[in-house]
Scaffold this motif. Structure first.
Motif, PDB file in Angstrom:
ATOM      1  N   VAL A   1      23.001  33.827  55.962  1.00 27.40           N
ATOM      2  CA  VAL A   1      23.403  35.055  55.279  1.00 27.40           C
ATOM      3  C   VAL A   1      24.817  34.876  54.751  1.00 27.40           C
ATOM      4  O   VAL A   1      25.735  34.602  55.511  1.00 27.40           O
ATOM      5  CB  VAL A   1      23.340  36.270  56.232  1.00 27.40           C
ATOM      6  N   THR A   2      24.972  35.047  53.439  1.00 27.80           N
ATOM      7  CA  THR A   2      26.282  34.980  52.795  1.00 27.80           C
ATOM      8  C   THR A   2      26.575  36.343  52.187  1.00 27.80           C
ATOM      9  O   THR A   2      25.785  36.864  51.394  1.00 27.80           O
ATOM     10  CB  THR A   2      26.315  33.908  51.690  1.00 27.80           C
TER      11      THR A   2
ATOM     12  N   LEU B   1      16.814  35.370  48.834  1.00 32.90           N
ATOM     13  CA  LEU B   1      16.732  36.825  48.784  1.00 32.90           C
ATOM     14  C   LEU B   1      18.124  37.339  48.429  1.00 32.90           C
ATOM     15  O   LEU B   1      19.094  37.075  49.138  1.00 32.90           O
ATOM     16  CB  LEU B   1      16.279  37.384  50.138  1.00 32.90           C
ATOM     17  N   ILE B   2      18.228  38.074  47.302  1.00 34.77           N
ATOM     18  CA  ILE B   2      19.520  38.501  46.769  1.00 34.77           C
ATOM     19  C   ILE B   2      19.569  40.019  46.772  1.00 34.77           C
ATOM     20  O   ILE B   2      18.714  40.679  46.185  1.00 34.77           O
ATOM     21  CB  ILE B   2      19.722  37.971  45.337  1.00 34.77           C
TER      22      ILE B   2
ATOM     23  N   GLU C   1      18.752  40.592  59.654  1.00 31.64           N
ATOM     24  CA  GLU C   1      18.648  39.640  60.769  1.00 31.64           C
ATOM     25  C   GLU C   1      17.200  39.230  61.024  1.00 31.64           C
ATOM     26  O   GLU C   1      16.891  38.056  61.284  1.00 31.64           O
ATOM     27  CB  GLU C   1      19.250  40.264  62.026  1.00 31.64           C
ATOM     28  N   GLU C   2      16.268  40.192  60.910  1.00 32.76           N
ATOM     29  CA  GLU C   2      14.870  39.874  61.138  1.00 32.76           C
ATOM     30  C   GLU C   2      14.302  39.004  60.010  1.00 32.76           C
ATOM     31  O   GLU C   2      13.446  38.157  60.256  1.00 32.76           O
ATOM     32  CB  GLU C   2      14.047  41.168  61.266  1.00 32.76           C
ATOM     33  N   MET C   3      14.774  39.215  58.771  1.00 34.71           N
ATOM     34  CA  MET C   3      14.314  38.365  57.674  1.00 34.71           C
ATOM     35  C   MET C   3      14.717  36.922  57.921  1.00 34.71           C
ATOM     36  O   MET C   3      13.955  35.993  57.616  1.00 34.71           O
ATOM     37  CB  MET C   3      14.902  38.853  56.338  1.00 34.71           C
ATOM     38  N   ARG C   4      15.852  36.729  58.535  1.00 37.54           N
ATOM     39  CA  ARG C   4      16.239  35.358  58.915  1.00 37.54           C
ATOM     40  C   ARG C   4      15.268  34.820  59.943  1.00 37.54           C
ATOM     41  O   ARG C   4      14.873  33.647  59.914  1.00 37.54           O
ATOM     42  CB  ARG C   4      17.662  35.356  59.472  1.00 37.54           C
TER      43      ARG C   4
ATOM     44  N   SER D   1      15.409  31.293  54.349  1.00 28.32           N
ATOM     45  CA  SER D   1      16.476  30.331  54.603  1.00 28.32           C
ATOM     46  C   SER D   1      17.810  30.750  54.009  1.00 28.32           C
ATOM     47  O   SER D   1      18.861  30.326  54.501  1.00 28.32           O
ATOM     48  CB  SER D   1      16.089  28.955  54.054  1.00 28.32           C
ATOM     49  N   GLN D   2      17.816  31.543  52.941  1.00 31.59           N
ATOM     50  CA  GLN D   2      19.086  31.892  52.303  1.00 31.59           C
ATOM     51  C   GLN D   2      19.041  33.346  51.830  1.00 31.59           C
ATOM     52  O   GLN D   2      18.129  33.746  51.111  1.00 31.59           O
ATOM     53  CB  GLN D   2      19.373  30.969  51.108  1.00 31.59           C
TER      54      GLN D   2
END
Length: 895
Positions: free
Chosen positions: A25-26, A817-818, A839-842, A847-848
């Motif tokens: 996550v950025t 995912l943006i 957090e759950e999507m991770r 991956s990004q």
């Protein structure tokens, strides 16, 4: 798919930026307007070019620059790629260059904006629109998918899951079926038409008609041959008569020619005798004219100064006259030059005298003007001294105002600026408090409505079953606090307004004092300048009057000299007149000499004329003797030809010729009629043969067309089956997609709203969404609150993304995912749920994830932080990476 690196040059607010991106996550953080979203737009633009822009290519080029470059490094399905796009501005157009290449040596390369966009679309299995619908939630569009109609949602999701291809194939099969139907209907119509045409031709008994026409043609041909034999015999008779007539006609023509020749010779003899008489009369006239000319010569000898009309005497007299003329002209030219020179000198001197007098008058006028200007300058100096005294009195009154004020003249502007800044801060605080108070009042109103309905203000459940305690009292207390704080801020704003008004008046007074000091100094300088100017102009006026007097004296002397030159010119003119009279006498004498010579030449010409006419009379007499001999021979030939012409034979030949021509005329008419009939029969036979051939062609075409119709019937059935197959397959796959999407959506939604007021979501075959509460009551997603709708839509987007990532039959690579400002419509409670969703999507294997946000909770959930700042003076943005674990959250909140 992961974004690895983005590098920018003159893209929107970025002068130069180079940012590396990693998995996880950025969060891209910064103040509003600093350029956070532009980083994501640059990635989107790198992939899809102009299709990724809401505006035009001009909008991405940094203002004042002529070239923009965007480079994106990314990895897809294990293969690294690099895209570079360059925009160059030329006058009123932009040159767009783009390249794509693999960076692992796999030799993948594309050149050109369209070629790169098509490759990216094929690689990601989505175009720019699908990318936005699936992976890129842009700022302000968080509710776009949930607000869409079921049909729009169905089309979007079907396209993302590649079901649009099956619909495209079904439509193609349907178009093919319709095309086959059109062709089949057309061929069947043509088959019916052929059957009708064949039946019509068979009813006409074409072979029997052909036999009758051929028999009639044979009879007509025999009759034509008989008439042609008779016409040949008549032609021979006509030609023999014509030959006889031709022989007699030749003899008659010769006779007529001889008679014509005789007439011509007789006429020529008469014309020659008449011409001889004319020459005789002309000779007599010339002799009389010679006598008159010789008398005229005697009359002009004295005028010409000649003793005789001899050629030598005339030549000597002409030479003497030429010599006299040359002497007179030489003297005359000298006198004319002298007269003209004296006249020019007199004229020039007179003009010079006039110029001097005029210049003297001008100098007097200039002196008068300078004297007037000197008086005006002195008066202006007196007036400005009076203005200086008035300004000094006004300045004294303004200085007395500062004597009673709490600020001096020099510090009033700084004090006013400080108070204005304080007022700006207070006004910003008033705006913030107003917005916060409005939100707090809306929450209290919404909670009171739920309480009146017997439901919990937080979860919407009945109060007796609610798992939460109501917080409405806290909200009411917060409203009261905000109202008190807002009232205090507004009072502070009013106090600052009054004080600033006082300082505005003092600032105006200070500005007026500065203006008075400046004006007083300027007016003093102007007074000194005008007095000096008055003195200078008086001296210049006196100098010009002295010069004017000197020029008047010089003008008088010049006029006296001009008069002397004018008298000398008149004397030279008198001498010119005398010489011109002498020259006229010479011209008269020469004219008389020319007249004598001309008449002597006329006498010689007359003698020559008489001799020529005498010779012509003798020649004409000889010609007439020859013509009379020829005339006697022609008369003998005429008598011989007249005896040879037989008029009786001519009449008989003409009668035979006339009868033959009459018979031929009748035969030609009959042959023409028979020929027309033969042509009609030939055409009719050809037409019947053509119809027979056409009948055979129609029968052959019918056989081929019947086979084609049978084949088209089979093809129509195949295309109908193919169309139905694609439609059934699409429906089956859609149901499977609906089931999978409902599963992923409920899993995602459960993570966000687990153990809360909602139980699950249903998604029907048309992608219509329904939310169910734990008490079983159904809700349309639009009935949710603003924050719940936004979070629900994010859950739907993430569920679609998960479905694409997991695939129906195996994992598929998907883009990052943006999320661009996803918290715009969320309060603090819903932001916590969004953090949980990220957090759950991770955990689901995304991956990004790239997020643009200024929310502290999202920043805290980041693996990496990108901080964006804009430099106020250059208006250029910069981006830098930071480890989120080292971030000072408090400092970000202060920002």
């Amino acid at each position: 798919m992961n974004f690895d690196r983005i590098r920018l040059s003159n893209f929107k607010p970025y002068g130069d930026a180079d940012l590396r991106l990693t998995e996880g996550v950025t969060v891209i953080h910064g103040l509003n307007g600093s350029g956070k979203s532009s980083l994501l737009e640059a990635c989107f633009f790198a992939l899809y070019g102009s299709k990724a822009l809401d505006g035009t290519l001009d909008d991405v080029v940094t203002k004042g620059e002529e070239e923009t470059t965007v480079e994106l490094w990314f990895t897809h399905d294990g293969t690294p790629y690099r895209i570079e796009r360059t925009l160059r501005v030329y006058d009123d157009r932009i040159d767009h260059q783009c390249t794509l290449e693999s960076t692992d040596g796999s030799d993948v390369a594309r050149d050109g904006a369209r070629s790169v966009r098509e490759f990216v679309t094929e690689l990601l299995r989505m175009d720019a629109e699908a990318f936005v619908s699936c992976a890129y939630v842009r700022q302000g569009e968080v509710n776009e998918l949930i607000n869409a109609t079921p049909r729009e949602r169905q089309d979007t999701i079907d396209d993302l899951l590649q079901l649009g291809k099956l619909e495209e194939y079904r439509k193609r099969a349907g178009d093919a079926r319709l095309g086959v139907e059109d062709v089949l209907e057309n061929r069947r119509g043509r088959l019916d038409q052929l059957d009708e045409q064949i039946a019509a031709k068979e009813d006409r008994d074409l072979h029997e008609r052909l036999n009758g026409l051929e028999s009639e043609l044979s009879e007509v041909t025999d009759e034509i041959e008989r008439y042609e034999e008779q016409r040949e015999r008549a032609t021979e008779t006509r030609e023999a008569a014509a030959e006889t007539l031709s022989t007699h006609a030749e003899k008659r023509e010769k006779l007529e020619a001889v008679e014509s020749t005789i007439n011509e010779i007789e006429t020529a003899v008469r014309e020659a005798e008449r011409e001889r008489d004319e020459h005789r009369d002309a000779i007599a006239e010339v002799r009389e004219r010679m006598t008159d000319i010789e008398a005229a010569i005697d009359d002009r000898l004295d005028d010409a100064g000649l003793d005789s009309a001899d050629d030598d005497v005339i030549e000597a007299r002409r030479e003497a006259l030429d010599k006299r003329e040359a002497e007179i002209r030489e003297t005359l030219d000298d006198e004319r030059v002298s007269a003209e020179a004296f006249r020019n000198q007199a004229t020039n001197l007179t003009g010079k005298a006039d110029d001097l007098a005029e210049r003297a008058a001008e100098l007097d006028a200039e002196a008068d003007d300078l004297a007037d200007e000197a008086e005006a300058a002195a008066a202006e100096a007196d007036e400005r001294e009076s203005s200086i005294e008035e300004l000094r009195e006004e300045a004294e009154g303004l200085r007395e105002r500062f004597a009673t004020a709490d600020v001096d003249r020099e510090s009033v502007e700084d004090k006013r600026t400080t108070l204005r800044e304080q007022r700006g801060e207070v006004r910003e605080r008033v705006a913030e408090l107003s917005a916060e108070l409005k939100n707090a009042r809306e929450r209290v109103a919404e909670a009171e409505e739920l309480l009146e309905a017997g439901k919990c203000p937080e979860c919407g459940q009945p109060v007796e079953d609610s798992p939460h305690a109501t917080g409405i009292e806290d909200d009411r207390e917060r409203v009261a606090e905000l109202e008190a704080e807002l009232e205090s801020a507004r009072e502070r704003e009013g106090t600052l307004d009054d004080r600033i008004d006082e300082l505005d008046e003092l600032a105006e007074a200070a500005d007026r004092l500065d203006k008075i000091d400046e004006t007083t100094e300027m007016l003093g300088e102007r007074v000194e300048e005008r007095r000096a100017e008055a003195k200078q102009k008086r001296e210049a006026a006196a100098e010009r009057r002295e010069k004017a007097e000197a020029k008047r004296e010089t003008a008088e002397e010049t006029r006296e000299i001009a008069e002397e030159k004018r008298q000398e010119a008149e004397s030279a003119a008198e001498r010119v007149t005398e010489l011109e009279a002498a020259l006229s006498e010479v011209d008269e004498a020469r004219e008389a000499v020319d007249a004598v010579e001309e008449r002597a030449n006329a006498v010689a010409d007359a003698e020559a004329t008489i001799e020529r006419r005498r010779e012509k009379r003798e020649t004409l007499a000889e010609l007439n003797d020859e013509r009379r001999d020829r005339l006697a021979d022609k008369r003998e030939r005429r008598d011989e030809l007249a005896a040879a012409v037989d008029e009786t034979a001519v009449e008989e030949a003409e009668e035979r010729k006339e009868k033959a021509e009459q018979y031929l005329e009748r035969v030609d008419g009959e042959l023409e009629r028979l020929g027309d009939r033969r042509t009609e029969l030939d055409n009719a036979i050809g037409s019947v043969n053509g119809e027979i051939r056409e009948l055979e062609t129609l029968r052959s075409e019918r056989e081929e067309l019947a086979a084609t119709v049978e084949a088209l019937d089979g093809l129509h059935g195949e295309t109908s089956e193919l169309e139905a197959m694609y439609g059934d397959l699409r429906a089956e796959l859609r149901q499977r997609n609906v089931a999978e999407l409902e599963r992923t959506l409920n899993e995602t939604f459960d993570l966000v709203y687990g153990n809360d007021a909602y139980s699950h979501i249903e998604l029907d075959g048309e992608y219509a969404l329904t939310v169910y509460q734990k008490d079983g009551e159904s809700l349309d997603p639009e009935q949710l609150s603003g924050g719940e709708r936004a979070l629900f839509n994010l859950s739907l987007r993430c569920a679609i993304y998960r479905l694409l990532s997991e695939g129906i039959e195996g994992a598929a690579p998907t883009p990052p995912l943006i999320l661009d400002e996803p918290t715009v419509f969320l309060d603090s409670g819903h932001v916590s749920r969004l953090v949980r969703l990220v957090e759950e999507m991770r955990g689901f294997g995304v991956s990004q994830i790239l997020i643009v946000s200024h929310d502290d909770e999202l920043v805290g959930a980041a693996d990496e932080l990108v901080t964006v700042e804009k430099e106020p003076r250059s208006n250029r943005s910069t981006a830098r990476r930071a480890d989120a674990t080292e971030l000072d959250i408090a400092s970000l909140a202060d920002d």
